[in-house]
Design a protein around this motif. Structure first.
Motif, PDB file in Angstrom:
ATOM      1  N   GLY A 198      42.205  44.663  38.319  1.00  0.00           N
ATOM      2  CA  GLY A 198      41.646  43.401  38.760  1.00  0.00           C
ATOM      3  C   GLY A 198      42.727  42.425  39.186  1.00  0.00           C
ATOM      4  O   GLY A 198      43.919  42.647  38.961  1.00  0.00           O
ATOM      5  N   PRO A 199      42.345  41.325  39.830  1.00  0.00           N
ATOM      6  CA  PRO A 199      43.336  40.366  40.320  1.00  0.00           C
ATOM      7  C   PRO A 199      44.043  39.632  39.191  1.00  0.00           C
ATOM      8  O   PRO A 199      43.428  39.239  38.203  1.00  0.00           O
ATOM      9  N   ASN A 200      45.349  39.466  39.351  1.00  0.00           N
ATOM     10  CA  ASN A 200      46.173  38.681  38.433  1.00  0.00           C
ATOM     11  C   ASN A 200      46.600  37.409  39.163  1.00  0.00           C
ATOM     12  O   ASN A 200      47.419  37.472  40.087  1.00  0.00           O
ATOM     13  N   PRO A 201      46.082  36.249  38.790  1.00  0.00           N
ATOM     14  CA  PRO A 201      46.399  35.018  39.518  1.00  0.00           C
ATOM     15  C   PRO A 201      47.889  34.696  39.540  1.00  0.00           C
ATOM     16  O   PRO A 201      48.356  33.981  40.429  1.00  0.00           O
ATOM     17  N   ARG A 205      51.315  38.590  44.850  1.00  0.00           N
ATOM     18  CA  ARG A 205      50.201  38.478  45.799  1.00  0.00           C
ATOM     19  C   ARG A 205      49.001  39.137  45.131  1.00  0.00           C
ATOM     20  O   ARG A 205      48.892  40.371  45.098  1.00  0.00           O
ATOM     21  N   PRO A 206      48.094  38.352  44.593  1.00  0.00           N
ATOM     22  CA  PRO A 206      47.003  38.880  43.763  1.00  0.00           C
ATOM     23  C   PRO A 206      46.062  39.809  44.529  1.00  0.00           C
ATOM     24  O   PRO A 206      45.872  39.690  45.737  1.00  0.00           O
ATOM     25  N   HIS A 207      45.467  40.724  43.771  1.00  0.00           N
ATOM     26  CA  HIS A 207      44.422  41.567  44.326  1.00  0.00           C
ATOM     27  C   HIS A 207      43.229  40.726  44.760  1.00  0.00           C
ATOM     28  O   HIS A 207      42.938  39.672  44.180  1.00  0.00           O
ATOM     29  N   GLU A 208      42.502  41.241  45.740  1.00  0.00           N
ATOM     30  CA  GLU A 208      41.249  40.622  46.148  1.00  0.00           C
ATOM     31  C   GLU A 208      40.180  40.883  45.095  1.00  0.00           C
ATOM     32  O   GLU A 208      40.347  41.687  44.177  1.00  0.00           O
ATOM     33  N   GLY A 209      39.034  40.237  45.221  1.00  0.00           N
ATOM     34  CA  GLY A 209      37.896  40.488  44.350  1.00  0.00           C
ATOM     35  C   GLY A 209      37.990  39.743  43.038  1.00  0.00           C
ATOM     36  O   GLY A 209      38.862  38.901  42.817  1.00  0.00           O
ATOM     37  N   ALA A 224      41.261  47.820  52.317  1.00  0.00           N
ATOM     38  CA  ALA A 224      41.480  46.907  53.439  1.00  0.00           C
ATOM     39  C   ALA A 224      42.618  45.940  53.127  1.00  0.00           C
ATOM     40  O   ALA A 224      43.438  45.631  54.004  1.00  0.00           O
ATOM     41  N   GLN A 225      42.684  45.446  51.898  1.00  0.00           N
ATOM     42  CA  GLN A 225      43.780  44.547  51.537  1.00  0.00           C
ATOM     43  C   GLN A 225      45.121  45.261  51.658  1.00  0.00           C
ATOM     44  O   GLN A 225      46.068  44.737  52.258  1.00  0.00           O
ATOM     45  N   TYR A 226      45.216  46.465  51.099  1.00  0.00           N
ATOM     46  CA  TYR A 226      46.480  47.199  51.159  1.00  0.00           C
ATOM     47  C   TYR A 226      46.848  47.520  52.604  1.00  0.00           C
ATOM     48  O   TYR A 226      48.007  47.386  53.019  1.00  0.00           O
TER      49      TYR A 226
END
Length: 530
Positions: A198-201, A205-209, A224-226
């Motif tokens: 999951g995203p780490n704020p 550069r944090p993951h999406e979602g 798509a993000q990668y």
């Protein structure tokens, strides 16, 4: 002597068990016989549809896979309407695309995330080509690809790079920027193309979602993000790729049908997630039709041959393996780690590997796979600790391979490996309990593109207990460049130069790269540093 035995691969998948995990769980998955019937010949897009770039892969002497995916709004499911869209493709033998030698139209369907997999055929062997796509009035970037030499043709030189482990949250892809500028025939990616966390704020550069991907749509967004990274796109556009997965394309340390966190997901929920992950993996990789997933099955292990010089046995060490012994982790091995019935590859893939190595006429025989093959004790002194997710937890199946290499002696076996976020060079001993036993092969382990590694001090202290290890570096990120000829294999560790004084290089998208160390493996010899 086909380079890829399609009939065997397809029959293999038919023999695999088919598990129905429930209609609700399979919502959104592609079924090959079901496609949207509506077609838009002149679509209008909210934005440029080729934001994820282009790619190619699976080179044969007369064909190659060309890939793209229509995604004007990449992190919003792609942003495409639920209709079929015709996509034109072209191949030229010049970089300006003036001499078109092949073209056609393929349908991008919502069932496959509007991805396109063109099996371009009728090409000449061992030749560079350029390609592009067009949809409506929009034109993709131009990619470059290369076909394989004919099977058995005498080849004097071959260059490729291998890489793995590109955690978006832990750094930029400077290594891919440099890889795209190399003089290569091929790139081999050994897994962890995406990470499912999951995203780490607080990340670079944090993951999406909002959490880990579970559904097809969520996995599509993560890919798509990668794939939005320009350096990754450049490396894809520069060379054909061969890909295989490891664990993070699905879930950390997954093993066959066994959920690794059963307190959080049931077996049925994990199988649904696995099917979704397989679907998205196929959609986003330049793979052939035999790898179209069928529920929780996807045929990935395969063999590709380049003339008489090198043959790649691409392994899948996740989909068929026994569950990790000793409750997983890095720890002393329990009796379960020595179970003679345990498997890393499944019996069918293991037999396929042995038969292929036995028949091979290649000078160099590569096992392209995910997790460290060589035995490594992670703890100095009388105590011991082994990574039981790697081959150290699967002692019997590893020994079967070592015994085969000793007895059947295929020419120059070389294992190339990812997963561990560090660089290694090791002799493969016929018996790791006897350091003086015969060396039957070599393993080159490549570090990560961006994923971190925090155990360098621990491993460095324990290295004297693994005398077959000739090099270890856990402190730098990068990739491995391999230059093969008939007399030797040269391995260059291309690693990002440390930032002064020892800062993390992956925080710089333009970090410089150096050849930190090189090794040479002579034909029928033992690897040494040069």
């Amino acid at each position: 002597m086909a380079i890829l035995n399609f009939e065997r691969l397809l029959s293999s998948r038919v023999r695999r068990r088919q598990v129905l995990v429930g209609a609700g769980a399979l919502t959104g998955l592609a079924i090959a016989s079901q496609f949207s019937s509506r077609v838009i010949a002149q679509p209008k897009f909210s934005d440029y549809p080729f934001k994820l770039g282009v790619a190619s892969g699976e080179p044969l002497p007369n064909s190659v896979i060309l890939w793209t995916r229509l995604a004007p709004d990449p992190l919003n499911g792609g942003g495409m309407p639920s209709v079929n869209v015709p996509v034109q493709w072209q191949i030229a033998d010049d970089e300006n695309m003036r001499r078109i030698i092949s073209s056609g139209t393929v349908m991008a369907t919502p069932e496959f995330g509007h991805s396109v997999h063109v099996e371009a055929q009728g090409l000449r062997p061992a030749k560079w080509y350029w390609y592009r796509f067009r949809v409506g009035n929009e034109v993709s970037p131009i990619g470059r690809t290369r076909t394989a030499p004919r099977f058995g043709d005498r080849i004097n030189q071959f260059r490729f790079a291998f890489a793995s482990c590109q955690n978006w949250q832990q750094g930029y892809y400077a290594a891919f920027k440099h890889m795209a500028e190399e003089d290569l025939d091929l790139v081999v990616h050994l897994g962890d193309y995406i990470y499912e966390g999951g995203p780490n704020p607080q990340a670079l550069r944090p993951h999406e979602g909002t959490g880990e991907p579970i559904t097809v749509e969520q996995y599509r967004n993560r890919y798509a993000q990668y794939k939005s990274d320009p350096n990754l796109q450049a490396a894809h556009a520069a060379f054909p790729w061969i890909v295989t997965w490891d664990d993070h394309e699905v879930d950390n340390n997954w093993a066959d049908e066994i959920p690794q966190d059963p307190e959080q997901q049931s077996r049925e929920e994990f199988l649904a997630r696995r099917a979704a992950a397989f679907q998205a993996y196929y959609e986003n990789m330049p793979l052939r039709r035999f790898s179209i997933p069928s529920g929780i099955d996807l045929q990935l292990y395969r063999r590709l041959t380049f003339g008489d010089l090198v043959e790649f046995n691409v392994l899948d060490t996740r989909q068929y393996r026994s569950n990790q012994p000793c409750n997983d982790g890095i720890k002393p091995r329990c009796p379960e780690a020595f179970d003679p019935n345990a498997t890393m590859t499944g019996s069918e893939q293991e037999q396929w590997l042995f038969e292929g190595l036995d028949r091979s006429r290649a000078r160099w025989n590569v096992l392209a796979q995910q997790v460290v093959f060589t035995q490594h004790d992670w703890t100095a002194g009388p105590e011991s600790a082994f990574n039981v997710d790697a081959w150290d937890g699967y002692v019997a199946p590893r020994q079967r391979i070592l015994d085969f290499l000793k007895q059947r002696r295929p020419s120059n076996p070389v294992v190339i490996t990812g997963d561990t976020h560090s660089s290694w060079v090791s002799d493969l001993k016929a018996d790791f309990n006897n350091p003086d036993s015969e060396t039957v092969g070599t393993e080159f382990v490549g570090t990560s593109i961006s994923s971190s590694f925090g155990a360098s001090d621990r491993i460095e202290a324990a290295l004297p207990e693994s005398p077959w290890v000739k090099y270890f570096n856990g402190r730098q990120r990068g990739y491995v460049r391999c230059d093969l000829n008939r007399d030797r294999w040269r391995n260059d560790f291309r690693l990002l130069a440390p930032s002064p004084p020892t800062g993390p290089t992956v925080s710089d998208a333009n970090a410089p790269i150096t050849t930190t160390v090189s090794f040479e493996l002579p034909h029928r010899g033992v690897v040494t540093q040069v």
